[in-house]
Design an enzyme around this catalytic site. Sequence first.
Site, PDB file in Angstrom:
ATOM      1  N   LYS A 189      40.719  -4.376 -37.789  1.00 37.30           N
ATOM      2  CA  LYS A 189      39.284  -4.398 -38.081  1.00 37.30           C
ATOM      3  C   LYS A 189      38.936  -3.226 -38.993  1.00 37.30           C
ATOM      4  O   LYS A 189      39.412  -2.099 -38.788  1.00 37.30           O
ATOM      5  CB  LYS A 189      38.517  -4.310 -36.764  1.00 37.30           C
ATOM      6  CG  LYS A 189      37.014  -4.466 -36.856  1.00 37.30           C
ATOM      7  CD  LYS A 189      36.408  -4.430 -35.448  1.00 37.30           C
ATOM      8  CE  LYS A 189      34.912  -4.599 -35.451  1.00 37.30           C
ATOM      9  NZ  LYS A 189      34.351  -4.602 -34.069  1.00 37.30           N
ATOM     10  N   SER A 229      31.599  -8.306 -33.000  1.00 39.76           N
ATOM     11  CA  SER A 229      31.653  -7.943 -34.395  1.00 39.76           C
ATOM     12  C   SER A 229      33.059  -8.051 -34.982  1.00 39.76           C
ATOM     13  O   SER A 229      33.233  -8.005 -36.203  1.00 39.76           O
ATOM     14  CB  SER A 229      31.149  -6.494 -34.571  1.00 39.76           C
ATOM     15  OG  SER A 229      31.958  -5.576 -33.844  1.00 39.76           O
ATOM     16  N   SER A 259      32.424  -7.199 -28.463  1.00 46.26           N
ATOM     17  CA  SER A 259      32.999  -7.592 -29.747  1.00 46.26           C
ATOM     18  C   SER A 259      34.476  -7.928 -29.682  1.00 46.26           C
ATOM     19  O   SER A 259      34.992  -8.567 -30.606  1.00 46.26           O
ATOM     20  CB  SER A 259      32.777  -6.473 -30.772  1.00 46.26           C
ATOM     21  OG  SER A 259      31.402  -6.226 -30.962  1.00 46.26           O
TER      22      SER A 259
END
Length: 559
Positions: A54, A128, A152
Amino acid sequence: MNLLELKVRQAYDRIAAADRPEVWIALRPLEDVLAEAASVDPDAPLAGVLVAVKDNIDVAGLPTTAAAPSFAHRPERDATAVARLRAAGALVVGKTNLDQFATGLVGTRSPHGAVRNAFAPDRISGGSSSGSAVAVALGFVDVALGTDTAGSGRVPAALNGLVGVKPTRGLVPGTGVVPACRSLDCVTVFARDLASARRVVEELTGPDGLDPLARADAPLPAPPARPRIAVPTADHLQGMADGWAEAFSRYVERVRASGADVVEVDVAPLLEAAGLLYGGAFVAERTAAVGAHISENAHLVGTDLDPTVAAIVAAGEQVSAVDVFQDRERLDVLAARARDLLAGTTALLTPTTTWHPTLAQVAADPVGANSRLGRFTNFANLLDMASLAVPAGTVDGLPFGVMLTGPAFSDRTLAVLAQRWADVSVDLLVVGAHLSGQPLNHELVAAGATLVGPATTAPQYRLFALDTVPPKPGMVRDPAGAGVLGEVWRLPAAGFGAFVAALPQPMTIGAVTLDDGRVVRGFLAEPAALEGAREITAAGSWLAARAAGAGEVVAASAG
């Protein structure tokens, strides 16, 4: 070409063929990954595992942007989590898209575009950690790193049919991670199976001497043979997507049938605590993390900076010190109530989330849609709990997931329970119209299948293009054949039975040997169906044959 080089090349081929540019913010050049692969110790614990990271987690040599180009900086060293993966033999493929500054559970709040769901492109991926989840679900990589403050690392797992591990706060150091809420953030792991996810988490665990919030593991005892499992009362399951409450009830019955005691618990204190994350003073920690950047670049809101994220972060400016202490006191009270409610239970079992909205639904109500997604996830980090999201079948052809949550350091306990209740499964090799992104892939998803990853047969199969609608290949065993590239999907036993029962002629299911020696079930064709069919074995795969065009493939196979 060795097997690891082949694996890397196939991963990049899949990325190119999938046409999902919104998954990535930065992809490493193939040559760089191949060069790194050549030096991997084959005996390392994660040798050859392909990883996506990420883009709020530092990877040396690649910019860290947190999905805000104006925030970009190029770190000189890996985040601790990334460094530990590389030391264990894993290969980083690239940096993935996310809800900007890790603020959101939807996966749409990024100037790089909304990350579409792996199985239904009109629906959200969840966020996210959106790009990380979809990169794993589509088989680009084996595992991916995300982060989790409000859910997330779990909501995207549920919506894409994955395992999502949210460790106890501090078990994985946050060094090199752009904070969302520094005191609550966790580095998380996505994988297609629980064993792979846990193997990675074990490599990441332990203080690094740099993160002051890092903690040493203090694992709780293994769960008893007859654990006591808490579930929410029926009123707290209201308002979920159609069919989801029923799917959850079926999973609860599986747990009960295993010998566990299932008890209903009023989870209202946990849900009230969840509301403090965005609806209370804790939002000010997001302001402390990135508020100055957003304020200094207010002219970029609507282009470089997402308006919804900017508004959420700016709201923290109105929070006073008194608000913070009042909310912390309220959280302490709610945490005590939660401990009392869950006393004597081994874990809390809930749906991971409550619905799976379309991209249009989120665009129409970005804050409200997001809030619905976090009902069962928002409280875990506030209350210092470990959590594990696992697939639990499908509803209307889309993945459905459940979540086990327990006290700090119950991470391994939750994994043991999840493995205990996992479906008996069957691995199936597909080589044609059931591949990811192909016209019949939805049949696998509807049967509860999850992608294990790419796989190649032993060099003893031939592939033919059949005259069917939709177009599909037929594969037959032949000692004079070659290796054929496809995908292995894992189906629950019941789903496999239903899938095979609906299979039309001339397709059959038989034993297929892979190039690593495994024997799995796989699609084969009846010999009669091959009369007059074009051989496409030389192309190496159905997708390569389709890309090359029938004429070129026939010529290649003739040669």
